[in-house]
Design an enzyme around this catalytic site. Structure first.
Site, short mmCIF file in Angstrom:
data_model
loop_
_atom_site.label_atom_id
_atom_site.label_comp_id
_atom_site.label_asym_id
_atom_site.label_seq_id
_atom_site.Cartn_x
_atom_site.Cartn_y
_atom_site.Cartn_z
CD GLU A 76 -2.84 -1.22 2.47
OE1 GLU A 76 -2.66 -0.31 3.21
OE2 GLU A 76 -3.56 -2.12 2.63
CB CYS A 77 4.30 1.84 -0.61
SG CYS A 77 5.69 2.80 -0.62
N GLY A 78 3.19 4.31 -2.10
CA GLY A 78 3.26 5.02 -3.41
C GLY A 78 4.39 4.31 -4.28
CG PHE A 79 8.39 4.20 -3.64
CD1 PHE A 79 8.89 4.66 -4.85
CD2 PHE A 79 8.20 4.92 -2.39
CE1 PHE A 79 9.44 6.30 -4.63
CE2 PHE A 79 8.80 5.69 -2.36
CZ PHE A 79 9.28 6.87 -3.46
CB THR A 80 3.04 -0.78 -4.25
OG1 THR A 80 2.87 -0.46 -2.98
CG2 THR A 80 2.43 -2.13 -4.29
#
Length: 165
Positions: free
Chosen positions: A35-39
């Site tokens: 659930e990360c912006g970098f996922t």
């Protein structure tokens, strides 16, 4: 003294990942989160795995180490993490069980990476990347801002992938 090939981690879907099976192969370790912006970097990691990894017996190993340490962005259990990675990004490279990667409770692998890479190499967010050479030494580390398909990372992977490296 612990060396890279001495480590073992529980696998996300059960069993154990024994790093000794990767002797002579370069390894890219990434602390991941769903659930990360970098996922979306899972896409680039999977592409690396397809192109440089599993297709050759001495190719690049990619190891994802899910962690809930940063922003609680990996809240799922093993089954949820596995399903997300496979369905959303087609991940087929090895994934360790969700682990602590920072602080005093960090798993031994990440303590070793911190020791080898120095203070600045400590993960401060998801998707830090650690490139291990064929001899099991930390070659270089990268922040989450380095995309898995960046020319800089690809060049370093090529460098450690050479037989004489």
């Amino acid at each position: 003294m612990t060396r890279f090939h001495d480590f073992r981690l529980p696998a996300l879907e059960g069993g154990e990942i024994d790093f000794s099976q990767w002797r002579g192969r370069p390894v890219l370790i990434v602390n991941t989160a769903s659930e990360c912006g970098f996922t979306k970097q899972y896409e680039g990691l999977q592409k690396l795995w397809r192109e440089m990894g599993h297709s050759t017996p001495d190719g690049l190993i990619i190891l994802g180490v899910p962690s809930n340490d940063f922003g609680k962005q990996e809240p799922g259990n093993a089954q949820q993490i596995s399903q997300f990675c496979q369905r959303r990004y087609g991940v087929s490279f090895p994934l360790a069980a969700r682990s602590v990667v920072r602080g005093t409770e960090a798993i031994p692998l990440f303590k070793w990476l911190a020791k080898e890479g120095g203070f600045l190499s400590l993960p401060r967010w998801n998707f830090y990347k650690y490139l291990i050479d064929r001899q099991g030494r930390l070659h270089r580390w990268f922040t989450p801002l380095t995309d898995p398909q960046s020319p800089r990372l690809l060049e370093e992977i090529r460098r450690v992938s050479q037989k004489h490296a």
